[in-house]
Scaffold this active site. Sequence first.
Site, PDB file in Angstrom:
ATOM      1  N   ARG A   1      42.199  52.508  37.984  1.00 50.63           N
ATOM      2  CA  ARG A   1      42.561  53.682  38.319  1.00 50.63           C
ATOM      3  C   ARG A   1      43.823  54.065  38.045  1.00 50.63           C
ATOM      4  O   ARG A   1      44.989  53.275  37.976  1.00 50.63           O
ATOM      5  CB  ARG A   1      42.285  53.822  39.818  1.00 50.63           C
ATOM      6  CG  ARG A   1      40.828  54.145  40.211  1.00 50.63           C
ATOM      7  CD  ARG A   1      40.010  55.214  39.623  1.00 50.63           C
ATOM      8  NE  ARG A   1      38.662  55.217  40.109  1.00 50.63           N
ATOM      9  CZ  ARG A   1      37.668  54.888  38.998  1.00 50.63           C
ATOM     10  NH1 ARG A   1      38.032  54.399  37.867  1.00 50.63           N
ATOM     11  NH2 ARG A   1      36.587  55.074  39.540  1.00 50.63           N
TER      12      ARG A   1
ATOM     13  N   HIS B   1      39.611  57.492  29.453  1.00 50.62           N
ATOM     14  CA  HIS B   1      38.820  57.069  30.375  1.00 50.62           C
ATOM     15  C   HIS B   1      37.532  56.804  30.125  1.00 50.62           C
ATOM     16  O   HIS B   1      36.270  57.664  30.709  1.00 50.62           O
ATOM     17  CB  HIS B   1      38.902  58.114  31.439  1.00 50.62           C
ATOM     18  CG  HIS B   1      38.520  57.748  33.122  1.00 50.62           C
ATOM     19  ND1 HIS B   1      39.120  58.140  34.109  1.00 50.62           N
ATOM     20  CD2 HIS B   1      37.635  56.670  33.459  1.00 50.62           C
ATOM     21  CE1 HIS B   1      38.613  57.560  35.219  1.00 50.62           C
ATOM     22  NE2 HIS B   1      37.851  56.585  34.552  1.00 50.62           N
TER      23      HIS B   1
END
Length: 309
Positions: free
Chosen positions: A224, A272
């Site tokens: 993350r 991502h």
Amino acid sequence: MALLFKSNIDRADWWRRELNKYIPDLEVRIWPDIGNPDEIEFALCWKMPHGELAKLKNLRAVYSLGAGVDHLLADPDFPRHLPFSRVIDPNLTGRMTEYVVQHVLNHHRFCQTYDAQQRDGVWKEHFAPFASERKVGILGMGALGSGSARALHLLGFDVAGWSKSRKNIEGVESFFGDDQRDAFLARTEILVCLLPLTPETENILNRDLFAKLPKGAAIINAGRGPHLVDEDLIEALDSGHLSGATLDVFRIEPLPADHPFWRHPKIRITPHVASISDPASVAKLVAENIIRTKNGEPLLNAVDPEKGY
């Protein structure tokens, strides 16, 4: 029977088709076109705006669209009393394993250095050690981290993992608990972060951690964005203590055009994409959890909101 769907990728119709294969009478409503909110019993979502789920008075369960759940738990009004699950899926693990293996090999075989040499027209050889002589460490040994560790071991790398508790994976050394983290870092030349995001792991990739890695180490963050202190990474790269970084996740996504990561010669960016939930694979799991919710049964891959995973 209605389910509210929210994703940051435009594949809603695909998800609707796949879910209806298993539950034909399920009405899939795409946020923000939710119709009567009192008719919605289930929510399948990624990065739902804060406060939206709390408006659904008859909501019975929430299903994260991915392996991570921090995007939901960050909502101060998130209905923590409801059954709550995340995705643990072989295809999701497989995609992450591909990503980790690809970029461990990139760092192991000096690909960023060769990319720079190509731009500058430089012909210079760099000799990588055997894989068995390269120490790779994985922070976070859940389903994604364990899958990546196994694959790297099969390729011959010297692999270790760090987690809260001991893991027993053939060929992978297990470090666990706060007392063993420094020893794990000291032996790690390529560090892969696949931790869940919790208050304990936020900002874990910082200057203190980098200093405990061997000089010349590289990092890969596919966990993350808030795991990483951006300015500390730039400092460690510029000083030469770290040799390079591959980043798939960021504090702000999309990454702002003026962010220094874009132009840093030792950083490789991906948007991502390390592992994305596949509707054809995950819809069956979601449908099973809907049936379990209706029957009052425990969810598959249930999340403990207090732990954050």
